[in-house]
Design an enzyme around this catalytic site. Structure first.
Site, PDB file in Angstrom:
ATOM      1  N   TYR A   1       0.833  -1.199   0.000  1.00  0.00           N
ATOM      2  CA  TYR A   1       0.000   0.000   0.000  1.00  0.00           C
ATOM      3  C   TYR A   1       0.869   1.251   0.000  1.00  0.00           C
ATOM      4  O   TYR A   1       1.874   1.326   0.713  1.00  0.00           O
ATOM      5  CB  TYR A   1      -0.920   0.040   1.216  1.00  0.00           C
ATOM      6  CG  TYR A   1      -2.013  -1.010   1.235  1.00  0.00           C
ATOM      7  CD1 TYR A   1      -2.269  -1.833   0.155  1.00  0.00           C
ATOM      8  CD2 TYR A   1      -2.807  -1.170   2.369  1.00  0.00           C
ATOM      9  CE1 TYR A   1      -3.270  -2.787   0.196  1.00  0.00           C
ATOM     10  CE2 TYR A   1      -3.813  -2.119   2.423  1.00  0.00           C
ATOM     11  CZ  TYR A   1      -4.037  -2.926   1.337  1.00  0.00           C
ATOM     12  OH  TYR A   1      -5.025  -3.865   1.382  1.00  0.00           O
TER      13      TYR A   1
ATOM     14  N   LEU B   1     -18.830  -2.500   0.677  1.00  0.00           N
ATOM     15  CA  LEU B   1     -19.838  -1.720  -0.040  1.00  0.00           C
ATOM     16  C   LEU B   1     -19.702  -1.866  -1.549  1.00  0.00           C
ATOM     17  O   LEU B   1     -20.342  -1.134  -2.303  1.00  0.00           O
ATOM     18  CB  LEU B   1     -19.744  -0.235   0.348  1.00  0.00           C
ATOM     19  CG  LEU B   1     -19.860   0.107   1.833  1.00  0.00           C
ATOM     20  CD1 LEU B   1     -19.883   1.604   2.031  1.00  0.00           C
ATOM     21  CD2 LEU B   1     -21.086  -0.544   2.462  1.00  0.00           C
TER      22      LEU B   1
ATOM     23  N   GLY C   1     -17.319  -1.154  -3.739  1.00  0.00           N
ATOM     24  CA  GLY C   1     -16.889   0.056  -4.416  1.00  0.00           C
ATOM     25  C   GLY C   1     -17.870   1.208  -4.335  1.00  0.00           C
ATOM     26  O   GLY C   1     -17.888   2.084  -5.204  1.00  0.00           O
ATOM     27  N   GLY C   2     -18.702   1.214  -3.291  1.00  0.00           N
ATOM     28  CA  GLY C   2     -19.674   2.286  -3.102  1.00  0.00           C
ATOM     29  C   GLY C   2     -21.049   1.997  -3.657  1.00  0.00           C
ATOM     30  O   GLY C   2     -21.995   2.759  -3.409  1.00  0.00           O
ATOM     31  N   LEU C   3     -21.226   0.894  -4.391  1.00  0.00           N
ATOM     32  CA  LEU C   3     -22.526   0.590  -4.984  1.00  0.00           C
ATOM     33  C   LEU C   3     -23.589   0.299  -3.929  1.00  0.00           C
ATOM     34  O   LEU C   3     -24.788   0.442  -4.197  1.00  0.00           O
ATOM     35  CB  LEU C   3     -22.410  -0.598  -5.939  1.00  0.00           C
ATOM     36  CG  LEU C   3     -21.590  -0.362  -7.212  1.00  0.00           C
ATOM     37  CD1 LEU C   3     -21.536  -1.635  -8.045  1.00  0.00           C
ATOM     38  CD2 LEU C   3     -22.180   0.785  -8.027  1.00  0.00           C
TER      39      LEU C   3
ATOM     40  N   GLY D   1     -25.569   3.802  -1.095  1.00  0.00           N
ATOM     41  CA  GLY D   1     -26.530   4.838  -1.468  1.00  0.00           C
ATOM     42  C   GLY D   1     -26.145   5.546  -2.747  1.00  0.00           C
ATOM     43  O   GLY D   1     -26.372   6.749  -2.899  1.00  0.00           O
TER      44      GLY D   1
END
Length: 322
Positions: free
Chosen positions: A53, A212, A214-216, A219
């Site tokens: 990372y 989540l 990748g944010g899907l 919301g």
């Protein structure tokens, strides 16, 4: 905050794990420090990183964490520290994978960057098909004897990889793996076929990454409507493919008076073998939202509706044989 044991070990970790992959990518050093301080303020004691990372070069994230630990205030003592090795850290041979030589070198390099003398959970970031398990476990046993690591974990393993690793550890009278870190969320449920059953059978705690997707599951449609988020490329293609399901999902969350991201995390915390989803906030404010998920209880009816929207898998081979 709630705590649980990591797999069959006696190690107590928070039900949320702070992921640090955004540090130096989308989160600068001062904000990274605030995120880690905020995590401790919320009694999150489980931090996950990896030697790969960081930007502009791998290792920067561990270096920043080491600087944060060096500030004192029992920061290191309060943290269950997990890092990973596997990916190449240089261009020469033996600077990646899981050979005994690289395990020794990579571990010492991580300890130096992290400014600590031991790592609580040392994880294999990927399976190494070219290195025998007897070699891997011998190197890990040496590291344990030296006091440099306490526990071993895997990441992105198949169920049969876990079984093979544990069989080799048993032959050596060694503990072997206590955890597996896999992608797992309402949308991506492939691990239910064999990885979760293997983890449960061998006593591994599961640490889901990308909870989540990748944010899907956070919301995205409401944010898209409000102009706060705009997807493109593969993310947009996935959203368009799953839009009917995500519409149903966000409608259900509205019925529950709960944020979609909270529901997605809470669903994972209701799944067998799951120890702690990895949350990767870019800011300390985003960390505040994740804390609510630990207290959110989903009824059997709600869990059944979520399974209808995002169907999962039966344990193999029942899923595809009968």
């Amino acid at each position: 905050m709630q705590y649980t044991h990591l797999g069959r070990s006696g190690l107590s970790v928070s039900r949320l794990c702070l992921g640090t992959m955004n540090f130096s990518w989308t989160t600068d050093k001062p904000e990274s420090f605030r995120v880690m301080d905020s995590a401790h303020d919320k009694c999150i004691n489980f931090f996950d990183t990896a030697n790969r990372y960081g930007r502009p070069v791998p290792g920067v994230t561990e270096e920043w964490m080491g600087e944060w630990f060096a500030q004192g205030g029992n920061r290191r003592e309060k943290t269950v520290l997990a890092t990973k090795l596997y990916g190449d850290m240089g261009e020469w041979p033996n600077e990646g994978k899981l050979s005994a030589l690289n395990i020794r070198r990579a571990l010492d390099a991580s300890l130096k960057r992290l400014k600590t003398d031991y790592i609580d959970l040392y994880q294999f970031h990927h399976i190494d098909r070219a290195t025998p398990w007897d070699e891997i476990w011998q190197a890990m046993e040496v590291a344990v004897a030296q006091g440099k690591i306490l526990y071993a974990g895997s990441s992105n393993f198949a169920g049969w990889h876990i079984a093979k690793a544990q069989a080799a550890a048993d032959r050596r009278n060694y503990t072997g793996l206590i955890s597996e870190q896999s992608i797992y969320n309402l949308i991506e449920r492939t691990v239910e076929l064999e990885v979760l059953p293997a983890a449960m059978d061998f006593g591994l705690g599961v640490i889901p990454w990308s909870p989540l997707q990748g944010g899907l599951l956070g919301g995205v449609l409401k944010k898209e409507q409000d102009g706060h988020r705009r997807l493109e490329g593969r993310s947009l293609e996935t959203l368009n493919r799953l839009r009917p399901q995500i519409e149903q999902y966000e409608a259900l969350c509205f019925e529950l008076s709960a944020q979609p991201g909270d529901v997605a995390l809470a669903w994972l915390l209701h799944q067998p073998a799951v120890t702690a989803p990895i949350i990767g906030p870019r800011t300390s404010e985003q960390l505040d939202a994740a804390e609510r998920a630990v207290e959110l209880k989903l009824t059997p009816e709600t869990l059944a509706r979520l399974d209808t929207i995002f169907p999962g898998h039966k344990t193999a081979p029942e899923d595809y044989a009968w």
